[in-house]
Write an enzyme that holds these catalytic residues in place. Structure first.
Site, PDB file in Angstrom:
ATOM      1  N   ARG A 144       1.005 -30.904  -1.508  1.00 46.45           N
ATOM      2  CA  ARG A 144       1.316 -32.072  -2.346  1.00 46.45           C
ATOM      3  C   ARG A 144       2.520 -32.808  -1.763  1.00 46.45           C
ATOM      4  NH1 ARG A 144       4.367 -31.283  -6.387  1.00 46.45           N
ATOM      5  NH2 ARG A 144       3.294 -29.472  -7.246  1.00 46.45           N
ATOM      6  N   TYR A 189      -7.235 -57.939  -9.803  1.00 46.42           N
ATOM      7  CA  TYR A 189      -8.334 -56.978  -9.884  1.00 46.42           C
ATOM      8  C   TYR A 189      -8.397 -56.407 -11.310  1.00 46.42           C
ATOM      9  CZ  TYR A 189     -10.669 -52.492  -9.158  1.00 46.42           C
ATOM     10  OH  TYR A 189     -11.495 -51.409  -9.268  1.00 46.42           O
ATOM     11  N   ASP A 219      -0.393 -57.064  -3.291  1.00 47.41           N
ATOM     12  CA  ASP A 219      -1.643 -56.314  -3.133  1.00 47.41           C
ATOM     13  C   ASP A 219      -2.408 -57.028  -2.024  1.00 47.41           C
ATOM     14  OD1 ASP A 219      -4.219 -55.317  -3.228  1.00 47.41           O
ATOM     15  OD2 ASP A 219      -4.276 -55.140  -5.415  1.00 47.41           O
ATOM     16  N   LYS A 251     -11.391 -50.131   0.229  1.00 46.88           N
ATOM     17  CA  LYS A 251     -12.051 -51.377   0.612  1.00 46.88           C
ATOM     18  C   LYS A 251     -12.038 -51.553   2.132  1.00 46.88           C
ATOM     19  CE  LYS A 251     -12.135 -51.504  -3.834  1.00 46.88           C
ATOM     20  NZ  LYS A 251     -11.168 -52.253  -4.639  1.00 46.88           N
TER      21      LYS A 251
HETATM   22  C1  LIG Z   1     -10.309 -51.976  -5.730  1.00 43.60           C
HETATM   23  C2  LIG Z   1      -9.019 -52.646  -5.840  1.00 43.60           C
HETATM   24  C3  LIG Z   1      -7.915 -51.983  -6.413  1.00 43.60           C
HETATM   25  C4  LIG Z   1      -7.995 -50.588  -6.982  1.00 43.60           C
HETATM   26  O1  LIG Z   1      -8.259 -49.629  -6.003  1.00 43.60           O
HETATM   27  P1  LIG Z   1      -9.083 -48.262  -6.257  1.00 43.60           P
HETATM   28  O2  LIG Z   1      -9.123 -47.673  -4.889  1.00 43.60           O
HETATM   29  O3  LIG Z   1     -10.418 -48.653  -6.809  1.00 43.60           O
HETATM   30  O4  LIG Z   1      -8.302 -47.449  -7.218  1.00 43.60           O
HETATM   31  C5  LIG Z   1      -6.716 -52.668  -6.446  1.00 43.60           C
HETATM   32  N1  LIG Z   1      -6.605 -53.931  -5.988  1.00 43.60           N
HETATM   33  C6  LIG Z   1      -7.658 -54.590  -5.461  1.00 43.60           C
HETATM   34  C7  LIG Z   1      -7.470 -55.987  -4.963  1.00 43.60           C
HETATM   35  C8  LIG Z   1      -8.896 -53.985  -5.380  1.00 43.60           C
HETATM   36  O5  LIG Z   1      -9.936 -54.663  -4.874  1.00 43.60           O
END
Ligand SMILES: *Cc1c(COP(=O)(O)O)cnc(C)c1O
Length: 382
Positions: free
Chosen positions: A50, A102, A174, A199
């Site tokens: 961890r 998101y 983000d 992604k």
């Molecule tokens: C998918 C996504 C998230 C969240 O990520 P997870 O891996 O699904 O927890 C946050 N921000 C954006 C822009 C996303 O497309």
């Protein structure tokens, strides 16, 4: 508007050193929870996975390299990464969030963290005066997602940085949609960059993961403490898969972007299409800003189809190259209905206000051949 040639090289080598014991060119998967000690608290640098694991360590170095940052931290999901960032705040702190985030980010802030005395305010950040007006003495963080999901609005990172600095607030970006290949928030002055590595960085629709990058030593220690103390870490196998994915990030992004632009052009000329959202189109309201702060526009394209909801559903079902599924950024093309799928958790009034309605379709263009992708849309729309 193109990928920096050094980025093709960087992604191949980021974080990866040959294994010192064997010379293995790929980082081994250290599938272990614990490490043998020679005497109490005397060990080779790892005591419990961890806190640290050699495969994850290599990934964290790679994350830092991707954004040109000093530090990277790996998490078990994008939302876990967001959670760790928010958990450095204290009750009473105010966070400004762009309104078109998101869906899961909004849900995490509204339904979970709002319970712990944190205040989140969602505003349209495409206009700087909205941010300036909303800042108050308790504002500790400004949360920017650009381009936004699903409407691909573009927020001026450099201008937001100025406002954040005046307010002594941290600016978080983000950067999931743009990927590190097409947008570098640290070069524009951001304090924290995060990604859902599920992604584009993962890119193969086979893992869930998150990343946080920072330059400041104290900020790194604070977020690392949350990572260690709360424990939302990825396992060594996920870390390995991401290290493998990162090597092809630049070549994948080039094809995603080529397909995205061709699809956006095709849709904007189609008689059954009402409107197209793609920062790479000159008709996009922030096209000039997008060209200034991005180096490419990715494979994400949203559009409003004319007709009834039933016709929208039929069109989605007729697609063959595009699979109807949540998520984005994988090598295979995906189509999503934000209102009923990814953004169903956004309060209805907010969805209406933003323009996420029954006719909105979001495409994540994969890396298939461009003519095949266009032909698939052509037959589905006919
Ligand atoms: C998918 C996504 C998230 C969240 O990520 P997870 O891996 O699904 O927890 C946050 N921000 C954006 C822009 C996303 O497309």
């Amino acid at each position: 508007m193109s990928i920096r040639s050094e980025d093709y090289t960087k992604v191949v080598h980021a974080g990866v050193e040959p294994d010192p014991r064997t010379g293995a060119i790929m980082t081994p998967i250290f599938q272990t929870s614990t490490y043998v000690q020679s005497a109490p608290n005397e060990h080779k640098g790892w005591d419990y996975s961890r806190a640290g694991n050699p495969t994850r360590d290599a990934l964290e170095v790679a994350f830092a390299a991707l954004e040109g940052a000093k530090y990277g931290l790996a998490f078990s999901s994008g939302l876990a990464a967001e959670q760790a960032i928010i958990q450095i705040l204290n009750p009473g702190d105010h966070v400004l969030v762009c309104d078109d985030v998101y869906g899961g980010t909004g849900r995490l802030f509204r339904r979970l963290f709002a319970k712990y005395g944190l205040e989140f305010e969602f505003i349209d950040m495409t206009k700087m005066e909205n941010i300036a007006k909303a800042i108050k003495p308790s504002t500790r963080m400004i949360w920017v997602e650009t381009p936004t999901n699903p409407l691909l609005k573009v927020i001026d990172i450099a201008a937001t940085v100025k406002l954040a600095k005046q307010a002594k607030a941290l600016l978080v970006v983000d950067n999931t949609f743009a990927s590190p290949i097409y947008q570098s928030p640290f070069e524009l002055g951001a304090d924290i960059v995060m990604h859902s590595t599920t992604k584009y960085i993962g890119g193969h629709s086979d893992i869930i993961g998150g990343a946080v990058m920072v330059n400041d030593d104290k900020l790194y220690e604070e977020i690392k403490f949350v990572q260690f103390a709360a424990g939302a870490v990825p396992g060594p196998f996920e870390a390995f898969l991401l290290l493998r994915s990162i090597k092809t990030l630049a070549v994948r992004m080039a094809k995603h972007s080529e397909n995205g632009l061709e699809v956006a052009k095709f849709l904007s000329q189609h008689k059954k299409v009402e409107s197209v959202f793609y920062p790479g189109l000159p008709s996009h309201p922030q096209h000039e800003l997008a060209k200034k702060q991005m180096r490419g526009f990715t494979g994400m394209v949203s559009f409003n189809l004319k007709g009834s909801y039933e016709q929208v559903v039929t069109t989605l079902q007729k697609m063959k190259v595009f699979s109807l599924a949540e998520s984005l950024g994988g090598v295979e093309s995906l189509v999503n209905h934000p209102e009923k799928m990814t953004h169903a958790s956004v309060p209805e009034a907010m969805r209406k206000h933003l323009g996420i309605g029954p006719n909105l379709i979001r495409l994540s263009c994969g890396i298939e051949g461009t003519p095949d992708i266009i032909a698939d849309l052509e037959q589905a729309l006919s």
